[in-house]
Design a protein around this motif. Structure first.
Motif, PDB file in Angstrom:
ATOM      1  N   MET A 178       0.805  -1.202   0.000  1.00 54.03           N
ATOM      2  CA  MET A 178       0.000   0.000   0.000  1.00 54.03           C
ATOM      3  C   MET A 178       0.855   1.276   0.000  1.00 54.03           C
ATOM      4  SD  MET A 178      -3.093   1.048   0.005  1.00 54.03           S
ATOM      5  CE  MET A 178      -4.335   2.003   0.731  1.00 54.03           C
ATOM      6  N   PRO A 179       1.912   1.386   0.855  1.00 58.27           N
ATOM      7  CA  PRO A 179       2.731   2.602   0.810  1.00 58.27           C
ATOM      8  C   PRO A 179       3.406   2.811  -0.542  1.00 58.27           C
ATOM      9  CG  PRO A 179       3.169   1.400   2.831  1.00 58.27           C
ATOM     10  CD  PRO A 179       2.320   0.526   1.969  1.00 58.27           C
ATOM     11  N   ALA A 180       3.809   1.729  -1.207  1.00 53.29           N
ATOM     12  CA  ALA A 180       4.457   1.882  -2.507  1.00 53.29           C
ATOM     13  C   ALA A 180       3.475   2.404  -3.550  1.00 53.29           C
ATOM     14  CB  ALA A 180       5.065   0.558  -2.958  1.00 53.29           C
ATOM     15  N   ALA A 181       2.222   1.998  -3.461  1.00 51.35           N
ATOM     16  CA  ALA A 181       1.203   2.495  -4.388  1.00 51.35           C
ATOM     17  C   ALA A 181       0.956   3.988  -4.162  1.00 51.35           C
ATOM     18  CB  ALA A 181      -0.086   1.707  -4.227  1.00 51.35           C
ATOM     19  N   LEU A 182       0.957   4.401  -2.914  1.00 50.95           N
ATOM     20  CA  LEU A 182       0.804   5.833  -2.611  1.00 50.95           C
ATOM     21  C   LEU A 182       2.003   6.632  -3.112  1.00 50.95           C
ATOM     22  CD1 LEU A 182      -0.637   5.621   1.006  1.00 50.95           C
ATOM     23  CD2 LEU A 182      -1.864   6.201  -1.082  1.00 50.95           C
ATOM     24  N   LEU A 183       3.183   6.055  -2.971  1.00 42.09           N
ATOM     25  CA  LEU A 183       4.385   6.717  -3.476  1.00 42.09           C
ATOM     26  C   LEU A 183       4.328   6.853  -4.993  1.00 42.09           C
ATOM     27  CD1 LEU A 183       7.158   7.901  -2.762  1.00 42.09           C
ATOM     28  CD2 LEU A 183       8.091   5.607  -3.073  1.00 42.09           C
ATOM     29  N   ALA A 184       3.862   5.816  -5.676  1.00 42.97           N
ATOM     30  CA  ALA A 184       3.723   5.881  -7.130  1.00 42.97           C
ATOM     31  C   ALA A 184       2.748   6.987  -7.528  1.00 42.97           C
ATOM     32  CB  ALA A 184       3.254   4.534  -7.681  1.00 42.97           C
ATOM     33  N   ALA A 185       1.644   7.104  -6.795  1.00 44.76           N
ATOM     34  CA  ALA A 185       0.672   8.156  -7.084  1.00 44.76           C
ATOM     35  C   ALA A 185       1.268   9.545  -6.858  1.00 44.76           C
ATOM     36  CB  ALA A 185      -0.569   7.963  -6.220  1.00 44.76           C
ATOM     37  N   LEU A 186       2.083   9.688  -5.812  1.00 46.24           N
ATOM     38  CA  LEU A 186       2.741  10.975  -5.566  1.00 46.24           C
ATOM     39  C   LEU A 186       3.693  11.342  -6.700  1.00 46.24           C
ATOM     40  CD1 LEU A 186       3.522  10.889  -1.751  1.00 46.24           C
ATOM     41  CD2 LEU A 186       2.070  12.507  -2.947  1.00 46.24           C
ATOM     42  N   TYR A 187       4.466  10.360  -7.174  1.00 47.34           N
ATOM     43  CA  TYR A 187       5.385  10.635  -8.275  1.00 47.34           C
ATOM     44  C   TYR A 187       4.641  11.012  -9.553  1.00 47.34           C
ATOM     45  CZ  TYR A 187       9.793   9.451  -6.023  1.00 47.34           C
ATOM     46  OH  TYR A 187      10.897   9.456  -5.223  1.00 47.34           O
ATOM     47  N   VAL A 188       3.513  10.379  -9.812  1.00 46.63           N
ATOM     48  CA  VAL A 188       2.710  10.760 -10.979  1.00 46.63           C
ATOM     49  C   VAL A 188       2.203  12.186 -10.806  1.00 46.63           C
ATOM     50  CG1 VAL A 188       0.554  10.286 -12.212  1.00 46.63           C
ATOM     51  CG2 VAL A 188       2.079   8.408 -11.618  1.00 46.63           C
ATOM     52  N   GLY A 189       1.812  12.539  -9.585  1.00 44.42           N
ATOM     53  CA  GLY A 189       1.388  13.913  -9.317  1.00 44.42           C
ATOM     54  C   GLY A 189       2.509  14.917  -9.517  1.00 44.42           C
ATOM     55  N   PHE A 190       3.719  14.557  -9.049  1.00 41.32           N
ATOM     56  CA  PHE A 190       4.867  15.436  -9.260  1.00 41.32           C
ATOM     57  C   PHE A 190       5.153  15.617 -10.744  1.00 41.32           C
ATOM     58  CE2 PHE A 190       6.716  13.917  -4.963  1.00 41.32           C
ATOM     59  CZ  PHE A 190       5.955  14.846  -4.282  1.00 41.32           C
ATOM     60  N   ALA A 191       5.034  14.543 -11.506  1.00 41.58           N
ATOM     61  CA  ALA A 191       5.258  14.624 -12.956  1.00 41.58           C
ATOM     62  C   ALA A 191       4.219  15.526 -13.609  1.00 41.58           C
ATOM     63  CB  ALA A 191       5.221  13.233 -13.575  1.00 41.58           C
ATOM     64  N   ALA A 204       7.134  -2.134  -7.262  1.00 49.90           N
ATOM     65  CA  ALA A 204       7.294  -2.523  -5.860  1.00 49.90           C
ATOM     66  C   ALA A 204       5.941  -2.775  -5.195  1.00 49.90           C
ATOM     67  CB  ALA A 204       8.050  -1.438  -5.098  1.00 49.90           C
ATOM     68  N   ALA A 205       4.920  -2.037  -5.618  1.00 51.31           N
ATOM     69  CA  ALA A 205       3.588  -2.223  -5.036  1.00 51.31           C
ATOM     70  C   ALA A 205       2.965  -3.544  -5.464  1.00 51.31           C
ATOM     71  CB  ALA A 205       2.679  -1.064  -5.438  1.00 51.31           C
ATOM     72  N   THR A 206       3.300  -4.008  -6.663  1.00 54.14           N
ATOM     73  CA  THR A 206       2.693  -5.241  -7.164  1.00 54.14           C
ATOM     74  C   THR A 206       3.551  -6.467  -6.902  1.00 54.14           C
ATOM     75  OG1 THR A 206       3.646  -4.881  -9.359  1.00 54.14           O
ATOM     76  CG2 THR A 206       1.434  -4.010  -8.962  1.00 54.14           C
ATOM     77  N   ALA A 207       4.811  -6.283  -6.569  1.00 56.72           N
ATOM     78  CA  ALA A 207       5.701  -7.425  -6.324  1.00 56.72           C
ATOM     79  C   ALA A 207       5.440  -7.997  -4.936  1.00 56.72           C
ATOM     80  CB  ALA A 207       7.158  -6.990  -6.440  1.00 56.72           C
ATOM     81  N   SER A 208       5.614  -9.293  -4.835  1.00 58.10           N
ATOM     82  CA  SER A 208       5.459  -9.919  -3.519  1.00 58.10           C
ATOM     83  C   SER A 208       6.843 -10.288  -2.997  1.00 58.10           C
ATOM     84  CB  SER A 208       4.581 -11.158  -3.614  1.00 58.10           C
ATOM     85  OG  SER A 208       5.183 -12.116  -4.444  1.00 58.10           O
ATOM     86  N   ALA A 209       7.216  -9.642  -1.934  1.00 53.45           N
ATOM     87  CA  ALA A 209       8.512  -9.895  -1.306  1.00 53.45           C
ATOM     88  C   ALA A 209       8.289 -10.038   0.191  1.00 53.45           C
ATOM     89  CB  ALA A 209       9.475  -8.752  -1.592  1.00 53.45           C
ATOM     90  N   PRO A 210       9.017 -10.924   0.829  1.00 53.73           N
ATOM     91  CA  PRO A 210       8.831 -11.093   2.276  1.00 53.73           C
ATOM     92  C   PRO A 210       9.391  -9.895   3.042  1.00 53.73           C
ATOM     93  CG  PRO A 210      10.651 -12.431   1.515  1.00 53.73           C
ATOM     94  CD  PRO A 210      10.006 -11.838   0.290  1.00 53.73           C
ATOM     95  N   SER A 211       8.761  -9.595   4.149  1.00 49.03           N
ATOM     96  CA  SER A 211       9.276  -8.530   4.997  1.00 49.03           C
ATOM     97  C   SER A 211      10.391  -9.095   5.876  1.00 49.03           C
ATOM     98  CB  SER A 211       8.158  -7.953   5.862  1.00 49.03           C
ATOM     99  OG  SER A 211       7.766  -8.905   6.821  1.00 49.03           O
ATOM    100  N   LEU A 212      11.071  -8.245   6.604  1.00 48.23           N
ATOM    101  CA  LEU A 212      12.142  -8.699   7.487  1.00 48.23           C
ATOM    102  C   LEU A 212      11.607  -9.613   8.587  1.00 48.23           C
ATOM    103  CD1 LEU A 212      14.325  -5.503   7.881  1.00 48.23           C
ATOM    104  CD2 LEU A 212      14.845  -7.557   6.589  1.00 48.23           C
ATOM    105  N   ARG A 213      10.372  -9.399   8.991  1.00 48.41           N
ATOM    106  CA  ARG A 213       9.785 -10.235  10.031  1.00 48.41           C
ATOM    107  C   ARG A 213       9.482 -11.635   9.530  1.00 48.41           C
ATOM    108  NH1 ARG A 213       5.666  -5.712  12.362  1.00 48.41           N
ATOM    109  NH2 ARG A 213       7.277  -4.355  13.146  1.00 48.41           N
ATOM    110  N   GLN A 214       9.299 -11.806   8.220  1.00 46.87           N
ATOM    111  CA  GLN A 214       8.984 -13.106   7.659  1.00 46.87           C
ATOM    112  C   GLN A 214      10.228 -13.919   7.331  1.00 46.87           C
ATOM    113  OE1 GLN A 214       6.630 -11.774   4.370  1.00 46.87           O
ATOM    114  NE2 GLN A 214       4.714 -11.973   5.497  1.00 46.87           N
ATOM    115  N   VAL A 215      11.394 -13.324   7.426  1.00 50.42           N
ATOM    116  CA  VAL A 215      12.653 -14.001   7.114  1.00 50.42           C
ATOM    117  C   VAL A 215      13.523 -13.982   8.370  1.00 50.42           C
ATOM    118  CG1 VAL A 215      14.607 -14.109   5.526  1.00 50.42           C
ATOM    119  CG2 VAL A 215      12.455 -13.142   4.752  1.00 50.42           C
TER     120      VAL A 215
END
Length: 79
Positions: free
Chosen positions: A1-14, A55-66
């Motif tokens: 979710m945070p990565a999707a918000l970041l992507a939206a912010l960058y589109v807004g900046f553009a 990054a928003a669509t990729a599935s990667a484990p968090s530090l707590r999961q590893v």
């Protein structure tokens, strides 16, 4: 979710950079106070938006999961 918000912010900046391109407005970017928004701003922001969208669509484990990482808690301790 945070990565999707970041992507939206960058589109807004553009979008803002595209709107201000060619006007006599200084942004102070890229090390010069007199630098005006242009194609480089738009390209950079869209590239960052694409990276954040991946990054928003990729599935990667968090530090707590590893738990087997040698320095698993180091990132949390530094922050």
């Amino acid at each position: 979710m945070p990565a999707a918000l970041l992507a939206a912010l960058y589109v807004g900046f553009a979008a803002v950079a595209a709107r201000l391109r060619g006007r006599d407005v200084s942004c102070g970017c890229f090390g010069r106070a007199s630098y005006r928004p242009g194609t480089s701003h738009i390209a950079l922001n869209l590239a960052c938006a694409a990276i954040a969208a991946v990054a928003a669509t990729a599935s990667a484990p968090s530090l707590r999961q590893v738990p087997d990482l040698p320095a698993a808690g180091l990132a949390h301790a530094v922050l």
